[in-house]
Design a protein around this motif. Structure first.
Motif, mmCIF file in Angstrom:
data_model
loop_
_atom_site.group_PDB
_atom_site.id
_atom_site.type_symbol
_atom_site.label_atom_id
_atom_site.label_comp_id
_atom_site.label_asym_id
_atom_site.label_seq_id
_atom_site.Cartn_x
_atom_site.Cartn_y
_atom_site.Cartn_z
ATOM 1 N N SER A 27 0.850 -1.193 0.000
ATOM 2 C CA SER A 27 0.000 0.000 0.000
ATOM 3 C C SER A 27 0.886 1.242 0.000
ATOM 4 O O SER A 27 2.095 1.150 0.205
ATOM 5 C CB SER A 27 -0.927 -0.011 1.216
ATOM 6 O OG SER A 27 -0.154 -0.111 2.388
ATOM 7 N N THR A 28 0.280 2.374 -0.253
ATOM 8 C CA THR A 28 1.027 3.631 -0.295
ATOM 9 C C THR A 28 1.794 3.821 1.017
ATOM 10 O O THR A 28 1.259 3.558 2.087
ATOM 11 C CB THR A 28 0.035 4.814 -0.475
ATOM 12 O OG1 THR A 28 -0.861 4.459 -1.519
ATOM 13 C CG2 THR A 28 0.764 6.096 -0.811
ATOM 14 N N VAL B 283 4.475 2.242 1.980
ATOM 15 C CA VAL B 283 5.331 1.120 2.362
ATOM 16 C C VAL B 283 6.747 1.376 1.848
ATOM 17 O O VAL B 283 6.943 1.725 0.687
ATOM 18 C CB VAL B 283 4.785 -0.219 1.800
ATOM 19 C CG1 VAL B 283 5.856 -1.299 1.836
ATOM 20 C CG2 VAL B 283 3.566 -0.651 2.585
ATOM 21 N N PHE C 137 5.346 -6.079 5.190
ATOM 22 C CA PHE C 137 5.670 -4.723 4.732
ATOM 23 C C PHE C 137 5.760 -3.831 5.956
ATOM 24 O O PHE C 137 5.117 -4.094 6.988
ATOM 25 C CB PHE C 137 4.548 -4.188 3.847
ATOM 26 C CG PHE C 137 4.484 -4.811 2.485
ATOM 27 C CD1 PHE C 137 5.597 -4.864 1.661
ATOM 28 C CD2 PHE C 137 3.281 -5.321 2.013
ATOM 29 C CE1 PHE C 137 5.518 -5.421 0.390
ATOM 30 C CE2 PHE C 137 3.190 -5.869 0.749
ATOM 31 C CZ PHE C 137 4.306 -5.926 -0.066
ATOM 32 N N SER C 138 6.520 -2.755 5.834
ATOM 33 C CA SER C 138 6.538 -1.782 6.922
ATOM 34 C C SER C 138 6.714 -0.379 6.369
ATOM 35 O O SER C 138 7.126 -0.193 5.215
ATOM 36 C CB SER C 138 7.630 -2.140 7.932
ATOM 37 O OG SER C 138 8.684 -1.221 7.875
ATOM 38 N N ASN C 139 6.377 0.584 7.200
ATOM 39 C CA ASN C 139 6.552 1.990 6.859
ATOM 40 C C ASN C 139 7.818 2.559 7.480
ATOM 41 O O ASN C 139 8.092 3.732 7.342
ATOM 42 C CB ASN C 139 5.363 2.818 7.396
ATOM 43 C CG ASN C 139 4.110 2.565 6.594
ATOM 44 O OD1 ASN C 139 4.165 2.058 5.487
ATOM 45 N ND2 ASN C 139 2.974 2.926 7.173
HETATM 46 C C1 LIG Z 1 1.677 2.635 6.137
HETATM 47 O O1 LIG Z 1 1.084 3.883 6.446
HETATM 48 C C2 LIG Z 1 -0.172 4.076 5.849
HETATM 49 C C3 LIG Z 1 -0.639 5.494 6.170
HETATM 50 O O2 LIG Z 1 -0.554 5.732 7.546
HETATM 51 C C4 LIG Z 1 -1.168 3.035 6.327
HETATM 52 O O3 LIG Z 1 -2.407 3.178 5.670
HETATM 53 C C5 LIG Z 1 -0.610 1.651 6.001
HETATM 54 O O4 LIG Z 1 -1.449 0.669 6.541
HETATM 55 C C6 LIG Z 1 0.785 1.499 6.571
HETATM 56 N N1 LIG Z 1 1.314 0.226 6.092
HETATM 57 C C7 LIG Z 1 1.994 -0.587 6.858
HETATM 58 C C8 LIG Z 1 2.466 -1.862 6.220
HETATM 59 O O5 LIG Z 1 2.235 -0.360 8.005
#
Ligand SMILES: *[C@@H]1O[C@H](CO)[C@@H](O)[C@H](O)[C@H]1NC(C)=O
Ligand SMILES: *[C@@H]1O[C@H](CO)[C@@H](O)[C@H](O)[C@H]1NC(C)=O
Ligand SMILES: *[C@@H]1O[C@H](CO)[C@@H](O)[C@H](O)[C@H]1NC(C)=O
Ligand SMILES: *[C@@H]1O[C@H](CO)[C@@H](O)[C@H](O)[C@H]1NC(C)=O
Ligand SMILES: *[C@@H]1O[C@H](CO)[C@@H](O)[C@H](O)[C@H]1NC(C)=O
Ligand SMILES: *[C@@H]1O[C@H](CO)[C@@H](O)[C@H](O)[C@H]1NC(C)=O
Ligand SMILES: *[C@@H]1O[C@H](CO)[C@@H](O)[C@H](O)[C@H]1NC(C)=O
Ligand SMILES: *[C@@H]1O[C@H](CO)[C@@H](O)[C@H](O)[C@H]1NC(C)=O
Ligand SMILES: *[C@@H]1O[C@H](CO)[C@@H](O)[C@H](O)[C@H]1NC(C)=O
Length: 329
Positions: free
Chosen positions: A270-271, A273, A291-293
């Motif tokens: 998702s956006t 990542v 996945f991680s942010n």
């Molecule tokens: C990354 O951040 C977005 C926006 O806050 C969120 O929608 C998404 O779930 C997050 N993805 C992960 C893998 O943590």
């Protein structure tokens, strides 16, 4: 070939989450990005991996060892050098692939003892190989390893009757999907491995590469005195440092013209990542990947890479060769 062929010694992985203190003690791994890499210039290659701080937007490749030059004959080719001084060259992609199709167009070496390789390698040593022992320029060899385990019988295969791999470019593909791994040459499948075929149905352990992997390109000296006898034999004997090509050019080398990457994560990111992180075992002896942010950038490196390193390339091919010449004396 009877040898347990592996470049585990030369093709090291990164920080190993399983042998580290905790699963999150390694930096998150930069997420896959589909791309077609060519090498008209080296602005996307960091000349020394030691100085890579994890910003995969800044560099596509890092040099872990050795030297490269730009032959620029057909719009830019990456030439990886092997000399007695550098003992081989290895580049790694800065991004990881967690399933996808990777095609490298390359010309191999043609000298006994010298191996050209295009592989994927994960931080827990899941590995998928294309390898080319230099004395066999009509062959390509495929192999794979699960978590660095060397099986009692090699899982490698040899593909014969290629047109000379030194003189001709071929497209070597690793099509690594969650349940099927296919090796291709010039678009034609030459080997298929299914996850099921390497899954032990009594224990549930699947010896199938399944963790995010970097792409590695290398030319490495297998035929040296310190190698195991089987490795030397597999590679085509000891390297002959008096070979006329070496004497004339001052190096052995292999050429890479392009690397194309088509990511195929099991679920699309998702956006926002940025990375992959390891989690608990999803099934027997296989860690889960999420996945991680989180940033992949190591704060300690901020601002370190930059002008000084880029200047290495600015010196140009001629200067680089001159330097190598000096190093050889
Ligand atoms: C990354 O951040 C977005 C926006 O806050 C969120 O929608 C998404 O779930 C997050 N993805 C992960 C893998 O943590
Ligand atoms: C790479 O090249 C192929 C073939 O030309 C093309 O289909 C693909 O979209 C390209 N990928 C990227 C990320 O540009
Ligand atoms: C290779 O050729 C391209 C295009 O002609 C040029 O822009 C580039 O600077 C050259 N690279 C090197 C390292 O000479
Ligand atoms: C990473 O590199 C990109 C491209 O050079 C740059 O725009 C960005 O600011 C860098 N990010 C950090 C956190 O340094
Ligand atoms: C990279 O830098 C380190 C530390 O300065 C050095 O030991 C190593 O030889 C360098 N590697 C290359 C390929 O130049
Ligand atoms: C390769 O060529 C040789 C000699 O022509 C032939 O005997 C052999 O069957 C061929 N191997 C393959 C895999 O096509
Ligand atoms: C495990 O079971 C699957 C599905 O029945 C089968 O295809 C596979 O060959 C088995 N694995 C091994 C190693 O026998
Ligand atoms: C192996 O050792 C011999 C004797 O020291 C040396 O002459 C030769 O260059 C070495 N060969 C390789 C490939 O390192
Ligand atoms: C998880 O898998 C790793 C890698 O094979 C293994 O070393 C570890 O023992 C496993 N942990 C558990 C709790 O099963």
């Amino acid at each position: 070939m009877s040898c347990i062929l592996t470049c585990l010694q030369f093709c090291l992985g990164g920080c190993n989450p399983l042998s580290s203190f905790s699963l999150d003690s390694c930096m998150p791994e930069p997420v896959c990005q589909s791309a077609n890499h060519t090498f008209a210039d080296f602005s996307r290659i960091l000349s020394n991996a030691t100085y890579f701080g994890g910003n995969a937007s800044e560099y596509d490749w890092v040099i872990n060892q050795g030297n490269i030059i730009n032959t620029n004959s057909s719009g830019g080719e990456l030439e990886m050098l092997l000399t007695q001084a550098n003992m081989g060259t290895r580049l790694s992609s800065t991004r990881y692939v967690h399933y996808g199709q990777i095609t490298t167009r390359l010309k191999t070496g043609r000298w006994g003892g010298i191996v050209t390789a295009f592989i994927t390698m994960s931080d827990i040593k899941d590995e998928i190989d294309w390898e080319f022992p230099g004395d066999q320029t009509t062959q390509g060899q495929t192999n794979f390893f699960w978590q660095g385990v060397i099986p009692p019988t090699t899982a490698g295969t040899t593909i014969d009757n290629l047109t000379d791999t030194f003189a001709n470019y071929h497209d070597y593909t690793i099509n690594w999907q969650p349940d099927t791994l296919t090796w291709l040459i010039d678009g034609s499948p030459v080997r298929v491995l299914t996850r099921a075929s390497v899954t032990d149905n009594s224990t549930g352990i699947s010896r199938y590469p399944s963790t995010p992997s970097r792409i590695e390109l290398s030319i490495w000296p297998a035929g040296i005195n310190s190698s195991a006898a089987g490795t030397i034999e597999w590679a085509g004997g000891l390297i002959d440092w008096t070979n006329p090509d070496y004497v004339q050019n001052g190096h052995f080398s292999a050429l890479v013209s392009s690397v194309s990457i088509q990511c195929n994560d099991p679920s699309p990111p998702s956006t926002g990542v940025t990375s992959y992180v390891y989690g608990k075992n999803a099934s027997a002896f296989t860690p889960s990947i999420a996945f991680s942010n989180e940033t992949t950038i190591n704060a300690a490196f901020a601002g370190m890479a930059g002008t000084a390193l880029r200047a290495v390339w600015a010196a140009g091919a001629a200067a680089a060769l001159a330097l190598l010449g000096t190093a050889l004396v």
